[in-house]
Design a protein around this motif. Structure first.
Motif, PDB file in Angstrom:
ATOM      1  N   ASN A  52       3.153 -21.066   8.776  1.00  0.00           N
ATOM      2  CA  ASN A  52       4.332 -21.942   8.689  1.00  0.00           C
ATOM      3  C   ASN A  52       3.983 -23.304   8.091  1.00  0.00           C
ATOM      4  OD1 ASN A  52       5.983 -19.988   9.986  1.00  0.00           O
ATOM      5  ND2 ASN A  52       5.169 -20.656  11.949  1.00  0.00           N
ATOM      6  N   LYS A  53       3.261 -23.279   6.998  1.00  0.00           N
ATOM      7  CA  LYS A  53       2.754 -24.520   6.401  1.00  0.00           C
ATOM      8  C   LYS A  53       3.855 -25.458   5.919  1.00  0.00           C
ATOM      9  CE  LYS A  53      -1.543 -22.369   5.174  1.00  0.00           C
ATOM     10  NZ  LYS A  53      -2.458 -21.928   4.149  1.00  0.00           N
ATOM     11  N   GLN A  54       5.020 -24.957   5.647  1.00  0.00           N
ATOM     12  CA  GLN A  54       6.102 -25.801   5.139  1.00  0.00           C
ATOM     13  C   GLN A  54       7.115 -26.165   6.228  1.00  0.00           C
ATOM     14  OE1 GLN A  54       5.801 -26.962   2.035  1.00  0.00           O
ATOM     15  NE2 GLN A  54       3.923 -25.760   1.950  1.00  0.00           N
ATOM     16  N   ARG A  55       6.791 -25.912   7.474  1.00  0.00           N
ATOM     17  CA  ARG A  55       7.742 -26.151   8.558  1.00  0.00           C
ATOM     18  C   ARG A  55       7.254 -27.258   9.461  1.00  0.00           C
ATOM     19  NH1 ARG A  55      10.641 -21.236   9.722  1.00  0.00           N
ATOM     20  NH2 ARG A  55      12.037 -22.495  10.962  1.00  0.00           N
ATOM     21  N   PRO A  56       8.098 -27.988  10.141  1.00  0.00           N
ATOM     22  CA  PRO A  56       9.549 -27.941  10.030  1.00  0.00           C
ATOM     23  C   PRO A  56      10.005 -28.458   8.662  1.00  0.00           C
ATOM     24  CG  PRO A  56       8.902 -29.639  11.610  1.00  0.00           C
ATOM     25  CD  PRO A  56       7.655 -28.941  11.156  1.00  0.00           C
ATOM     26  N   ASP A  57      11.089 -27.851   8.173  1.00  0.00           N
ATOM     27  CA  ASP A  57      11.629 -28.223   6.873  1.00  0.00           C
ATOM     28  C   ASP A  57      12.963 -28.944   7.049  1.00  0.00           C
ATOM     29  OD1 ASP A  57      13.441 -26.194   7.512  1.00  0.00           O
ATOM     30  OD2 ASP A  57      12.527 -24.749   6.155  1.00  0.00           O
ATOM     31  N   ASP A  58      13.638 -29.217   5.948  1.00  0.00           N
ATOM     32  CA  ASP A  58      14.909 -29.949   6.019  1.00  0.00           C
ATOM     33  C   ASP A  58      15.940 -29.225   6.880  1.00  0.00           C
ATOM     34  OD1 ASP A  58      13.925 -32.008   4.455  1.00  0.00           O
ATOM     35  OD2 ASP A  58      14.789 -31.234   2.594  1.00  0.00           O
ATOM     36  N   ALA A  59      15.979 -27.901   6.800  1.00  0.00           N
ATOM     37  CA  ALA A  59      16.938 -27.130   7.612  1.00  0.00           C
ATOM     38  C   ALA A  59      16.607 -27.252   9.100  1.00  0.00           C
ATOM     39  CB  ALA A  59      16.947 -25.658   7.182  1.00  0.00           C
ATOM     40  N   ASP A  60      15.315 -27.231   9.441  1.00  0.00           N
ATOM     41  CA  ASP A  60      14.912 -27.394  10.841  1.00  0.00           C
ATOM     42  C   ASP A  60      15.311 -28.779  11.352  1.00  0.00           C
ATOM     43  OD1 ASP A  60      13.603 -24.854  11.019  1.00  0.00           O
ATOM     44  OD2 ASP A  60      11.834 -25.728  10.050  1.00  0.00           O
ATOM     45  N   LEU A  61      15.086 -29.800  10.529  1.00  0.00           N
ATOM     46  CA  LEU A  61      15.433 -31.161  10.939  1.00  0.00           C
ATOM     47  C   LEU A  61      16.946 -31.322  11.084  1.00  0.00           C
ATOM     48  CD1 LEU A  61      12.875 -33.172   8.805  1.00  0.00           C
ATOM     49  CD2 LEU A  61      12.702 -32.495  11.212  1.00  0.00           C
TER      50      LEU A  61
END
Length: 79
Positions: A52-61
């Motif tokens: 999950n290297k790109q998480r949290p992402d904009d959608a998660d935030l």
């Protein structure tokens, strides 16, 4: 309560439950909890550089902000 994890939460044994109970014992009111996937380098994932290297992402935030907005006295609009 906000939390992140490399793996999805297992419904019969949510990983956030012990933290929620600890906070309650310390006198905090836990009005709800939010969790999302996040970068994790726990032992089995370390050899491959983590997951999950790109998480949290904009959608998660955005989901975290929406969760907070539903709480009593949640945040107002963002600038």
């Amino acid at each position: 309560m906000f939390a992140t994890s490399g793996l999805p939460e297992f419904p019969p044994m949510p990983f956030a439950r012990p933290l929620s109970r600890l906070l309650a014992r310390k006198g905090f009111e836990v009005a709800g909890s939010f969790s999302c996937r996040a970068f994790d380098t726990w032992a089995p994932f370390r050899p491959v550089g983590g997951i999950n290297k790109q998480r949290p992402d904009d959608a998660d935030l955005a989901a975290a902000h929406a969760f907070a907005a539903r709480l009593p006295d949640g945040p107002g609009p963002t600038a």
